[in-house]
Design a protein around this motif. Structure first.
Motif, PDB file in Angstrom:
ATOM      1  N   LEU A  50      -6.193  -6.623   3.349  1.00  0.00           N
ATOM      2  CA  LEU A  50      -6.940  -7.874   3.458  1.00  0.00           C
ATOM      3  C   LEU A  50      -6.043  -9.112   3.511  1.00  0.00           C
ATOM      4  CD1 LEU A  50      -9.877  -7.129   0.996  1.00  0.00           C
ATOM      5  CD2 LEU A  50      -9.976  -7.172   3.493  1.00  0.00           C
TER       6      LEU A  50
ATOM      7  N   ALA B 237      -6.331  -2.094  -0.617  1.00  0.00           N
ATOM      8  CA  ALA B 237      -7.257  -3.114  -0.119  1.00  0.00           C
ATOM      9  C   ALA B 237      -6.583  -4.481  -0.056  1.00  0.00           C
ATOM     10  CB  ALA B 237      -8.489  -3.168  -1.017  1.00  0.00           C
ATOM     11  N   THR B 238      -5.760  -4.788  -1.058  1.00  0.00           N
ATOM     12  CA  THR B 238      -5.041  -6.068  -1.088  1.00  0.00           C
ATOM     13  C   THR B 238      -4.090  -6.183   0.092  1.00  0.00           C
ATOM     14  OG1 THR B 238      -5.165  -6.162  -3.504  1.00  0.00           O
ATOM     15  CG2 THR B 238      -3.471  -7.512  -2.438  1.00  0.00           C
TER      16      THR B 238
ATOM     17  N   SER C  25       0.821  -1.213   0.000  1.00  0.00           N
ATOM     18  CA  SER C  25       0.000   0.000   0.000  1.00  0.00           C
ATOM     19  C   SER C  25       0.850   1.255   0.000  1.00  0.00           C
ATOM     20  CB  SER C  25      -0.947  -0.014   1.202  1.00  0.00           C
ATOM     21  OG  SER C  25      -0.234  -0.207   2.405  1.00  0.00           O
TER      22      SER C  25
END
Length: 298
Positions: free
Chosen positions: A253, A249-250, A91
Motif C-alpha cells: 500500500l 500490506a504495508t 514484505s
C-alpha cells in the motif's frame, strides 16, 4: 488469567509490529541510527515503566551474562533486519525472517543434545524452497541487493533465535527489566559508532524514531509479554501471523511493492511451512505450556 485480555494484547502487538519497517524507512536514517535511537528511546520507556510499577529484581552474575548475550543477539537482529528492509523490501524481508521458528527449534535441540521432531522435516524443506523462490535467485540474478537482503533477513532470524534461547535463562526477572537493560547495552555499544547530526533531522525523522522507540519497543514489548502470560503457546503462534500479513500490506500500500509470480509463490510456501509446522503442535523444545518461552518479534 483472562484469555480474552491476552488475545487483544497479542493482536495489537503483532499489528503494530508489522508497521515497524515503514517507520524505519520513513525516518530516512541508516539502520545503525534507527537501532541506536530504538535502544535509547525504548530503554527509557521500558525502564521508566519498571520504575513506575516497582518491579526491579536484583541481578546475579549469571543473569547479567545472559542479558549481555541476549543484547548482542537482539541488537544484531535489528541491524540485519532494518538493513534487509532497504535492500529487498519490507514484505520479502519480513516473510523470510519468519523462517526463524525452524532455526529456534534446531538450536534448542542442539543446546539440549536432543534430536528435533522429524515431523518438521517436510515443512523445513518447504521453507527452504520458499526462501529460494522469494529471493528471486533464478529470475533476478541481476539484482545482487535482493539476494543480500535475503541473506540479512535470514541472519536476523538466526540472531532472533539466539536471543530467545538467552532470554529463556532469565525467567525469574521482569520482561521490562530484561529488555530495558539489553537496550541500555545497545546504546553503550552503538553510540561510539554513530555518525549523525541530530540538528539536521527532519520532523518526519524525529517522529518516525519516536514511534519506533515508544510504540514498537516500549508499548509492543509490554503488550506482547502481557499476552504471553495469558495465552497458550499455540494461540500465540497462530496470532503471530498478523505480523507478516500487516508488513506485506504495508509494503504493497505505501511503497507499491512489485512482486513477480514466483516471489508470491515463494512467500506463500514460506507462510504455509511455518503454519504447517505450528499445526502439528510442535513448540520450541523445552518451552512451557503457557508460552513463556515465546519472545518478541522485531
Amino acid at each position: 488469567m483472562d484469555k480474552s485480555g491476552g488475545v487483544w494484547r497479542m493482536v495489537s502487538a503483532m499489528g503494530l509490529s508489522g508497521t515497524i519497517g515503514a517507520f524505519a524507512v520513513f525516518s530516512g536514517q541508516s539502520p545503525l541510527t534507527v537501532v541506536l535511537f530504538r535502544c535509547l528511546i525504548g530503554a527509557v520507556a521500558l525502564l521508566g515503566w519498571l520504575w513506575y510499577t516497582g518491579g526491579w529484581t536484583k541481578l546475579d552474575r549469571s543473569a547479567g551474562a545472559w542479558i549481555a548475550a541476549g543484547a548482542a543477539a537482539i541488537i544484531g537482529n535489528w541491524l540485519c533486519l532494518f538493513s534487509a528492509f532497504s535492500l529487498c523490501g519490507i514484505s520479502i524481508a519480513t516473510v523470510i525472517y519468519h523462517v526463524q521458528p525452524f532455526m529456534l527449534v534446531l538450536l534448542a535441540a542442539l543446546a539440549q543434545r536432543q534430536a528435533p521432531d522429524w515431523r518438521q522435516a517436510p515443512f523445513l524443506l518447504l521453507a527452504f524452497v520458499g526462501v529460494a523462490l522469494t529471493s528471486g535467485i533464478n529470475v533476478n540474478a541481476h539484482q545482487p541487493a535482493l539476494l543480500q537482503g535475503v541473506l540479512l533477513a535470514l541472519a536476523a532470524g538466526f540472531l532472533y533465535a539466539l536471543a530467545t534461547l538467552a532470554t529463556r535463562k532469565l525467567k525469574a526477572y521482569p520482561p521490562a527489566q530484561i529488555a530495558g537493560l539489553q537496550l541500555v547495552i545497545g546504546v553503550i555499544v552503538l553510540a561510539p559508532m554513530a555518525t549523525f547530526e541530530v540538528g539536521k533531522f527532519s520532523a518526519q525523522a524525529w517522529g518516525s524514531l519516536l514511534v519506533v522507540g515508544l510504540v514498537h519497543t516500549g508499548l509492543v514489548y509490554n503488550l506482547m509479554y502481557g499476552a504471553f502470560q495469558r495465552l497458550r503457546a499455540e494461540t500465540i503462534a497462530s496470532l503471530s501471523f498478523i505480523y507478516p500479513a500487516v508488513a506485506l500490506a504495508t509494503d504493497l500500500l505505501l511503497f507499491n511493492a512489485k512482486l513477480g509470480p514466483l516471489q508470491w509463490l515463494g512467500m506463500a510456501l514460506l507462510l504455509a511451512s511455518v503454519l504447517g509446522n505450528q499445526r502439528i503442535g510442535q513448540t520450541v523444545r523445552g518451552s512451557t505450556a503457557d508460552g513463556q518461552s515465546v519472545r518478541p518479534q522485531a
